[in-house]
Design an enzyme around this catalytic site. Structure first.
Site, mmCIF file in Angstrom:
data_model
loop_
_atom_site.group_PDB
_atom_site.id
_atom_site.type_symbol
_atom_site.label_atom_id
_atom_site.label_comp_id
_atom_site.label_asym_id
_atom_site.label_seq_id
_atom_site.Cartn_x
_atom_site.Cartn_y
_atom_site.Cartn_z
ATOM 1 N N VAL A 1 0.833 -1.200 0.000
ATOM 2 C CA VAL A 1 0.000 0.000 0.000
ATOM 3 C C VAL A 1 0.872 1.256 0.000
ATOM 4 O O VAL A 1 1.715 1.431 0.885
ATOM 5 C CB VAL A 1 -0.921 0.006 1.247
ATOM 6 C CG1 VAL A 1 -1.798 1.230 1.236
ATOM 7 C CG2 VAL A 1 -1.769 -1.247 1.291
ATOM 8 N N GLU A 2 0.649 2.122 -0.997
ATOM 9 C CA GLU A 2 1.331 3.417 -1.021
ATOM 10 C C GLU A 2 0.270 4.499 -1.070
ATOM 11 O O GLU A 2 -0.507 4.570 -2.016
ATOM 12 C CB GLU A 2 2.262 3.497 -2.231
ATOM 13 C CG GLU A 2 3.220 4.684 -2.180
ATOM 14 C CD GLU A 2 2.687 5.905 -2.890
ATOM 15 O OE1 GLU A 2 2.093 6.777 -2.194
ATOM 16 O OE2 GLU A 2 2.843 6.001 -4.099
#
Length: 608
Positions: free
Chosen positions: A312-313
């Site tokens: 997740v970014e």
């Protein structure tokens, strides 16, 4: 020519003429060509391929300007694609349904069976074919990205093309080494074992990517996934659905030109109501998500239903710390870096500089350096006026009211809005989405504008009285993606690197992590997991541990193998004997000192 006699001072302060630089450059080019011919065999050489240029990229195209540019159409499920810079209609795209997602995954799964058996050489050939096409068609690729996102062509070549070809080049050069089986150490008790770790294909992976870099965010996961031997389904943002067709054709053509199935790469866009079918799909082995924090909560909850691991970014509130030991001439150069860090892609950059935190002397100088430059920035459509535009459009106007409110709130609490602060109605592109380049000074950590991600062309200046205070301010938001620090004193720079809470820190630079393929990602509210570099490749693989007998191949059945001693063999009849033997084994393997180990040997012999 006079220019040929210009001298520079090199590392050893000796004069260097431009003639010698040209000769050196020529030697490097020739050497590179020789090395390429030596190490790139015919079966890895790129294939020439052709893809038609979209009609919207041609100078003769004159699209209809929408009255109210919006991706939604009343009474229709189609996605309306338009250029954010001027409101021209690009076309309509039909969103994927749950059935369509199932079919895409099924096609990818079938194609991956044969792809997983390919050699690294065949995978490199595909990447080299892709690299060649991108380098040969930079203008078209940049134009497609600009039409769909509103950014300038300079922002496109730096933020879309440069980082993509860097990822391709790095993967071609270093990817095989990163995925090669790795020997691991053993211990005294298991000295007869040989250990290794392998990185193997996961099957079908997925990526849900954001709109701010429609080409790079699409191509990045594809490059990694196909090199690891997996297939991939990429869900692009509905905000940039039009460019997806061309970019998908580009990637698939590289596969088909090298005699591989194009179904290895699947792309789609869908409305949020259908996205959960992809993120929770049991046939997806890994998910990469690039987007906002609120959406990430839904994505991760959805992926948890099928226990799909997620990288997740979620963007950031990146700080640039400006120390007080910088000379004024050097500060002018740093100001140029800060300008690009804040205003590239109209500030719609996950590692864009959202806060400039200065020590007192630098603060005063920076205001005088930045204010006239920000005031002089020109907004517009660079495809129509390439020499007259510095900052492009934003993807939509949906955030404008929030941005104006945040600026007004900060001013009410003592901040000074020196430039901009409001949406901008462009005289030539009234349907375009523009926000005025903004300079907000005297911002404090308690202001909402200093805590929330802006994703906009807004420069925030914050004053810190000491290095300790600057670091504290840098760490004061829920985000922790990237950061920068500018200064000359090594001890202060090192302290900032050590104490800044971030996934990445650039020293005397801005966001260079992509340019050298370092693992990319953050901590805290900026997400978890990494893509790019070795960690990015390995992160979308099955990490398989293999432990085998070391000498079986040499001694056959006479080799040293694991045998269950009589004292531990089921059913165990003498508990005390089993305990004494097991304790002796533990002591023999892990106790320190020969005396204690000697007693362990006696216990093993006594109770065996």
């Amino acid at each position: 020519m006079e220019a040929s006699h210009t001298t520079f001072h090199g590392i050893n302060n000796g004069p260097v003429t431009t003639q010698s630089l040209v000769v050196l450059f020529a030697v490097v080019l020739i050497s590179s060509a020789i090395c390429y011919s030596l190490f790139v065999t015919d079966h890895e050489a790129p294939i020439e391929c052709f893809i038609p240029v979209p009609e919207q990229c041609l100078p003769t195209w004159n699209g209809r300007v929408l009255d109210t540019p919006d991706i939604k159409i009343a009474g229709s499920s189609a996605i309306q694609c338009y250029c954010p810079a001027d409101g021209r209609l690009l076309g309509l795209v039909n969103p994927a349904t749950s059935d369509g997602i199932d079919r895409a995954i099924a096609r990818a799964k079938e194609a991956q069976v044969d792809w997983a058996k390919t050699t690294f050489g065949k995978r490199k050939k595909v990447l080299r074919t892709l690299l060649k096409f991108i380098l040969d068609n930079q203008d078209t690729i940049a134009t497609v990205a600009c039409l769909d996102s509103g950014k300038t062509k300079i922002d496109a070549i730096l933020g879309e093309i440069l980082v993509t070809v860097e990822k391709l080049k790095w993967t071609i050069k270093h990817g095989e080494k990163a995925l090669r089986p790795e020997k691991r150490p053993t211990n005294f008790l298991m000295m007869y074992k040989s250990n290794e770790v392998r990185w193997e294909p996961l099957g079908v992976v997925a990526a849900c990517v954001s709109w701010n870099y429609p080409f790079h965010n699409f191509m990045g996961p594809i490059i990694s996934s196909i090199f690891t031997g997996s297939a991939i389904v990429v869900k692009a943002s509905e905000q940039t659905a039009w460019s997806l067709t061309y970019f998908t054709s580009l990637a698939r053509t590289a596969l088909t030109s090298c005699d591989h199935s194009p179904h290895l790469i699947q792309s789609l866009v869908c409305w949020p109501s259908a996205a959960s079918h992809l993120t929770s799909h049991p046939s997806i082995s890994h998910l990469t998500f690039i987007g906002s924090r609120p959406v990430a909560h839904s994505v991760c909850a959805s992926a948890a239903k099928s226990l799909t691991p997620v990288c997740v970014e979620l963007g950031g509130k990146d700080a640039a710390l400006i120390l007080d030991d910088i000379s004024l001439p050097e500060l002018r150069k740093i100001a140029s870096i800060l300008m690009r860090g804040v205003f590239q892609s109209s500030g719609q950059n996950c590692v864009g500089i959202e806060r400039i935190i200065c020590l007192p002397t630098s603060y005063t100088h920076l205001i005088s350096l930045l204010e006239p430059r920000i005031r002089a920035l020109r907004l517009g459509n660079s495809l129509a006026h390439p020499d007259e535009v510095d900052v492009g459009a934003m993807i939509s106007s949906s955030s404008f009211s929030r941005l104006e409110s945040l600026v007004s709130d900060a001013v009410s609490q003592g901040a000074r809005c020196l430039v901009g602060g409001t949406r901008y109605s462009h005289p030539h592109y009234p349907k375009g989405h523009y926000f005025s380049p903004t300079l907000l000074a005297d911002v404090t950590p308690s202001m909402a504008v200093a805590r929330e991600e802006l994703f906009a062309p807004i420069c925030l200046l914050m004053r810190a009285q000491s290095l300790t205070s600057a670091i504290s301010i840098g760490n004061s938001t829920p985000y922790a993606l990237g950061s920068s620090v500018f200064g000359t004193k090594i001890s202060d720079l090192d302290r900032c690197v050590d104490e800044l809470n971030a996934g990445m820190v650039a020293v005397n630079d801005f966001a260079v992590f992509y340019a050298v393929q370092l693992p990319f990602g953050g901590v805290k509210g900026s997400g978890y997991g990494r893509f790019a570099g070795e960690e990015g490749l390995r992160g979308i693989c099955n990490v398989k541990s293999v432990c085998r007998d070391r000498w079986t191949g040499v001694w056959g059945w006479g080799a040293v193998k694991t045998r269950i001693p009589a004292a531990l063999d089921y059913p165990m009849r003498q508990g005390a004997r089993a305990w004494g033997f097991a304790r002796g084994v533990v002591e023999l393997g892990y106790a320190e000192g020969w005396r204690r180990r000697g007693r362990a040997v006696l216990d093993v012999v006594r109770y065996s």
